[in-house]
Design an enzyme around this catalytic site. Structure first.
Site, PDB file in Angstrom:
ATOM      1  N   GLY A 168      -7.023   2.113   3.875  1.00 12.01           N
ATOM      2  CA  GLY A 168      -6.546   0.822   3.374  1.00 12.01           C
ATOM      3  C   GLY A 168      -7.633  -0.187   3.085  1.00 12.01           C
ATOM      4  CD  GLU A 169      -9.144  -3.131   7.339  1.00 14.15           C
ATOM      5  OE1 GLU A 169      -9.551  -4.279   7.463  1.00 14.15           O
ATOM      6  OE2 GLU A 169      -9.120  -2.307   8.278  1.00 14.15           O
TER       7      GLU A 169
ATOM      8  CB  ALA B 167      -7.202  -3.017  12.148  1.00 16.26           C
ATOM      9  CB  SER B 168      -7.735   0.999   8.328  1.00 13.88           C
ATOM     10  OG  SER B 168      -8.365   0.291   7.285  1.00 13.88           O
ATOM     11  NE  ARG B 169      -2.314  -1.423  14.758  1.00 13.13           N
ATOM     12  CZ  ARG B 169      -1.012  -1.216  14.924  1.00 13.13           C
ATOM     13  NH1 ARG B 169      -0.161  -1.556  13.984  1.00 13.13           N
ATOM     14  NH2 ARG B 169      -0.564  -0.661  16.028  1.00 13.13           N
TER      15      ARG B 169
ATOM     16  CD  GLN C 228       0.432  -0.725   3.231  1.00 15.14           C
ATOM     17  OE1 GLN C 228       1.292  -1.333   2.616  1.00 15.14           O
ATOM     18  NE2 GLN C 228       0.184  -0.961   4.489  1.00 15.14           N
ATOM     19  N   GLY C 229       2.166   1.105   0.316  1.00 10.21           N
ATOM     20  CA  GLY C 229       3.055   2.254   0.305  1.00 10.21           C
ATOM     21  C   GLY C 229       3.358   2.792   1.687  1.00 10.21           C
TER      22      GLY C 229
ATOM     23  N   GLY D 290      -7.923   6.765   7.584  1.00 10.95           N
ATOM     24  CA  GLY D 290      -7.402   5.487   7.101  1.00 10.95           C
ATOM     25  C   GLY D 290      -8.166   5.099   5.854  1.00 10.95           C
TER      26      GLY D 290
ATOM     27  CB  THR E 277      -1.259   5.617   7.595  1.00 12.17           C
ATOM     28  OG1 THR E 277      -0.934   4.813   6.465  1.00 12.17           O
ATOM     29  CG2 THR E 277      -0.839   7.050   7.317  1.00 12.17           C
TER      30      THR E 277
END
Lengths: 450, 336, 164
Positions: free
Chosen positions: B291-292, B87-89, B48-49, B289, B91
């Site tokens: 990501g998900e 869990a989009s955690r 995702q970077g 967040g 970043t």
């Protein structure tokens, strides 16, 4: 981009981009070590069975066979991955003991000089299995007399004494009485494979100083290291985990499945050991996203306000729950959706079946709730004769509203995203929705937020 | 037989951070003699970077160029603890830890610079491009790289910082479900347009157009990448993917990519998005967040579009051509 | 069964590998020669991440016995990469963020190179058609298609000696 920021907000090029486009990025699967052995797994051909015997004699005669590992070789064979954050009980067997609970469950690990030799030895292991009745449906698993999957006697994960994660706000039954309409729906979703292009895998390497370096494509290095230390009953200081580049995760590589047994094999053989899933194992053995069955019952007023929402959800965790209990709590926290509803009752069950275990996947616990709720919203709109935008605007939560789990809403921007989406697709909203904001309701109709 | 078109919408929220919290991330930063900064972590980049956006956050806080940041991650011998990338955690958590570490390192840097410039620490400011200046005296400035070198060779000091971030764990009331599950929430609204072929049951997704609100975008191009990839995955979940096509039956379980279906480049719809930024109170520079959540809203939007097109509700995923044809048959033969 | 020595051309170099019968080109490249840019995603011909060029034709190296490339010309991503800088396809993939995890990138790049060898000015339909055998789980394909369009223009311009 904010004028007071210099780097944050810029689309700088990815720091790992050159590695990716030149093929120099090193994934776990790209590593190799002198003298490396290969581990392959003997797996259950049945969905549910008692293990009466294991005969390794023919496998041991395969040229290149080095050693076999069974449950007796694993120091702490029954574990639960979320034990690290206090979840009980321990429930999953690194290698099966007296029973297999899903087709594909690991029974014997074979370590050999080559992958081909390992596969041949795997095929020569004789299993004496007594097939047991199996259950494959989340609701059938809860019926009296259903085959019991777990080793403690029922097919649900227990949440502090309850068979489900409960959320209660207000009184839904009373509100259903007051509602003009009741809208009900049942939603089913399929198990889904993460399908990362790089399959799950690791290589455990004995080091000269007595430690073990484990190269792994895990999404969570310390989760893997700490669970491996527990399973092998060794101090964490004996383990060194190296990862960093993952050829696709999507949640599937949060499980700790390959590292403990590969590390044990490296300890027993004093050689580097590689254990990587084949594509078929990735699809048929590794965790999937759970299948869900979600019942939604809404009480709605004539003008479209949802005054009561009851959600009963069943997540099929398969034979072992892995991260799924966590997902049920996250699901319960979000199962009313981004809407202000004064009366809510949520029961979210984590159900064991004789299926492939399920675990984390992108949107864990929420993705399928969003599917059910957002289809349900359209059904409500149709019932009251409103359009799909209207039903969402009039029910959208605002900052300061209370969610069913009793936390006050903050950072609400549902209304603003709906406005932006409507603009993007050229859908003309009425003035009342165009001027609406997510600001607290007592701040006035359009006040509070710039 | 016809090709029916329909449009559907969906609006969603998505929480940031491990549910209930209690998921720490840590970071260590030190300066090298040349004035680059090594950020040591054990967080993993899934593609995702993460390494890129964490480097941006470190550069921003330290006041140096992005190219001066070296991210050294995913080695438990050198990186401090991190709960993991899920869990989009990442970043949010790692970014906050890095801000704390970078703030401490910057303080050490300012103390050396103050001594060198014979000024008070409070009188120094950065220009965000690798220089420190005495406020109001533009002629008195020094390169951060020079200070980093002097710290080692002239003053014998470290330029380093430690950072940790954790949302304290919330307990759930088992009766009422009262809890504090997340740090912040991002939101999205998706409009999907489909065409349903009533002869074959095939659903063609024509477009997936969305608005997202994600707090602060650290790297807008990478946010766009998440949204496009997630839209594809959502479409794939809605219409194609299953390891148990006839759940609860256990047959037809796929073994490879010829049996596990996903849309390919020929099936890709037009994907568009607009991204709003309303910074969160607790994310690094206001991050939420992304990501998900990007697979979530496309699924119900597509399901709703199919209903709009056909007048038949499909509440079981994936909505395969077989289900479409059976649903259309039932509608034709049953009472409407 | 006895091993045999197979010689082929890899990125302009003569190489020899000693292999058992039915060893795949993928395995020879990765396990014996250390050329790991060629990825291993399924070993069933289902994902395309092992795509290499054999005499400029795209091939799934996981299904190709290495004996079949004896005396042939094999090109992998390692040999596409110039000594300095990047190949136009690599530059376009980088600029378009045509990857996330990067695992499909080598196969996609080799497939794109084969396409552009045959059709220097492909339209969008040609590109999507060419990519159908290769799986990307991250990007949704759009950025990959755009990168190939940009690279085609850049390479076309380069051939005509025009500034990019």
């Amino acid at each position: 981009m904010s004028p007071d920021l210099n780097v944050v907000g810029n689309s700088v090029g990815r720091s790992d981009g050159i590695g990716h486009v030149t093929g120099r990025t090193r994934y776990t699967a790209d590593r190799s070590f002198p003298g490396m052995l290969h581990l392959k797994m003997v797996r259950s051909p049945l969905h549910h069975a008692r293990i009466r015997g294991i005969d390794l004699s023919a496998a041991e005669r395969v040229p290149g066979f080095v050693r076999a590992l069974t449950a007796r070789d694993v120091p702490h064979n029954c574990y639960t991955i979320l034990g690290l954050i206090g979840v009980e009980p321990e429930e999953e067997f690194v290698l099966a003991e007296d029973r297999v609970r899903f087709k594909g469950e690991a029974i014997v690990a074979i370590v050999a000089e080559t992958e081909a030799a390992a596969l041949e030895a795997v095929s020569k292991v004789q299993l004496d299995l007594e097939e047991l009745p199996a259950v494959f449906d989340v609701e059938e698993a809860l019926e009296p007399g259903a085959p019991i999957v777990t080793h403690w006697g029922n097919n649900t994960f227990m949440f502090e004494g309850h068979p489900c994660r409960r959320v209660r706000l207000g009184d839904v039954e009373q509100a259903f009485q007051q509602a003009d309409y009741i809208v009900e729906g049942v939603y089913n979703t399929s198990p889904i494979e993460h399908a990362p292009l790089e399959t799950t895998g690791c290589i455990a390497v004995p080091e000269a100083n007595g430690r073990y370096t484990v190269y792994t494509n895990t999404q969570a290095l310390y989760f893997s290291l700490d669970n491996t230390a527990i399973i092998l009953q060794v101090p964490g200081s004996q383990l060194h985990f190296v990862g960093g580049t993952v050829g696709g995760g999507f949640g599937g590589k949060v499980d700790v499945i390959v590292e403990p047994i590969a590390t044990l094999a490296a300890m027993k053989t004093n050689r580097p050991v590689r254990y990587t899933y084949s594509r078929a194992e990735e699809m048929q053995v590794s965790s999937t996203r759970s299948a869900w069955r979600i019942y939604v019952k809404d009480g709605v007023t004539r003008d479209g306000h949802i005054i009561a929402r009851k959600v009963t959800s069943y997540a099929d965790s398969g034979a072992y729950s892995r991260q799924t209990p966590y997902a049920l709590t996250k699901h319960a926290a979000n199962a009313a959706g981004p809407y202000a509803i004064p009366n809510v009752a949520i029961d979210a069950y984590c159900v064991y079946t004789n299926r492939q275990p399920t675990s984390a996947m992108r949107g864990f616990g929420v993705t399928m709730a969003s599917f059910a709720l957002e289809v349900q919203m359209d059904k409500i709109a149709e019932k009251v004769g409103a359009d799909p935008w209207t039903i969402r605007f009039i029910n959208a939560y605002h900052d300061g509203d209370m969610k069913p789990h009793r936390k006050l809403v903050e950072d609400a921007t549902l209304i603003e995203t709906m406005q932006a989406a409507a603009t993007r697709v050229g859908h003309e909203l009425p003035d009342v929705f165009r001027s609406m904001t997510s600001a607290p309701r007592d701040a006035g109709h359009d006040g509070g937020r710039s | 037989m016809a090709r029916l078109r329909g449009t559907g919408i969906a609006a969603v929220n998505y929480p940031t951070g491990m549910n209930l919290g209690g998921d720490p991330s840590q970071a260590l930063i030190h300066a090298t003699t040349s004035g680059s900064f090594v950020v040591s972590l054990s967080a993993t980049d899934l593609g995702q970077g993460l390494k890129t956006v964490i480097g941006q956050i470190a550069a921003e806080t330290l006041g140096v160029e992005f190219g001066e940041i070296v991210i050294d991650t995913a080695d438990t011998d050198t990186g401090p603890h991190d709960m993991g990338t899920f869990a989009s955690r990442a970043t949010h958590r790692v970014g906050n830890a890095v801000i704390a570490a970078a703030t401490e390192a910057r303080q050490a840097l300012l103390e050396v610079a103050a001594e060198e410039l014979e000024a008070a620490v409070d009188d120094l400011e950065g220009d965000g491009h690798g220089n420190l200046l005495v406020k109001g005296v533009p002629t008195r400035s020094v390169r951060i790289a020079e200070i980093a070198s002097m710290a080692q060779f002239k003053y014998g000091r470290t330029i380093a910082g430690r950072g940790a971030y954790m949302k304290p764990k919330s307990l759930v009331d088992p009766e009422t479900g009262a809890m504090d599950p997340d740090s912040t929430e991002a939101h999205a609204c998706t409009v999907a347009e489909v065409e349903v072929d009533t002869e074959t049951g095939v659903v063609t997704v024509l477009s997936i157009r969305s608005a997202y609100e994600v707090g602060r975008q650290v790297n807008p191009a990478l946010v766009q990448g998440q949204i496009a990839g997630g839209a594809w995955m959502g479409m794939s979940h809605a219409l194609y993917e299953t390891t148990a096509p006839y759940y609860p039956a256990v047959d037809h379980s796929p073994r490879d990519f010829s049996e596990y279906l996903m849309p390919g480049p020929l099936e890709m719809p037009e994907i568009e998005c607009v991204v709003l930024e309303m910074p969160s109170s607790n994310g690094p520079y206001g991050v939420k967040g992304i990501g998900e959540m990007t697979a979530n809203s496309p699924i119900p939007a597509i399901a709703n579009a199919i209903y709009h097109a056909t007048g038949v509700r499909f509440d079981d995923l994936p909505i395969t051509p077989e289900k479409i044809l059976r649903g259309l048959d039932a509608k034709r033969s049953g009472p409407s | 069964m006895a091993s045999t020595i197979v010689a082929f051309e890899l990125g302009g170099r003569e190489v020899e590998v000693m292999v058992k019968p039915m060893t795949t080109l993928q395995s020879a490249l990765r396990d014996q020669l250390g050329f790991t840019a060629t990825k291993e995603g399924c070993r069933q011909g289902g994902c395309g991440s092992c795509t290499v060029l054999v005499n400029d034709e795209p091939m799934l190296s996981c299904l190709l016995p290495v004996e079949d490339v004896a005396g042939q010309r094999v090109t992998t991503l390692e040999s596409l990469t110039p000594t300095q800088g990047l190949h136009p396809l690599q530059q376009a993939f980088l600029d378009a963020n045509a990857f996330q995890c990067g695992y499909c990138t080598p196969g996609m790049t080799m497939l794109a190179q084969a396409l552009l060898d045959h059709n220097p000015a492909p339209d969008r339909g040609d590109i999507t058609q060419a990519l159908t055998g290769n799986i990307c789980r991250c990007t949704g394909y759009g950025p990959i298609v755009r990168a190939i369009e940009v690279a085609a223009q850049a390479m076309h311009a380069g051939e005509e000696g025009q500034p990019r």
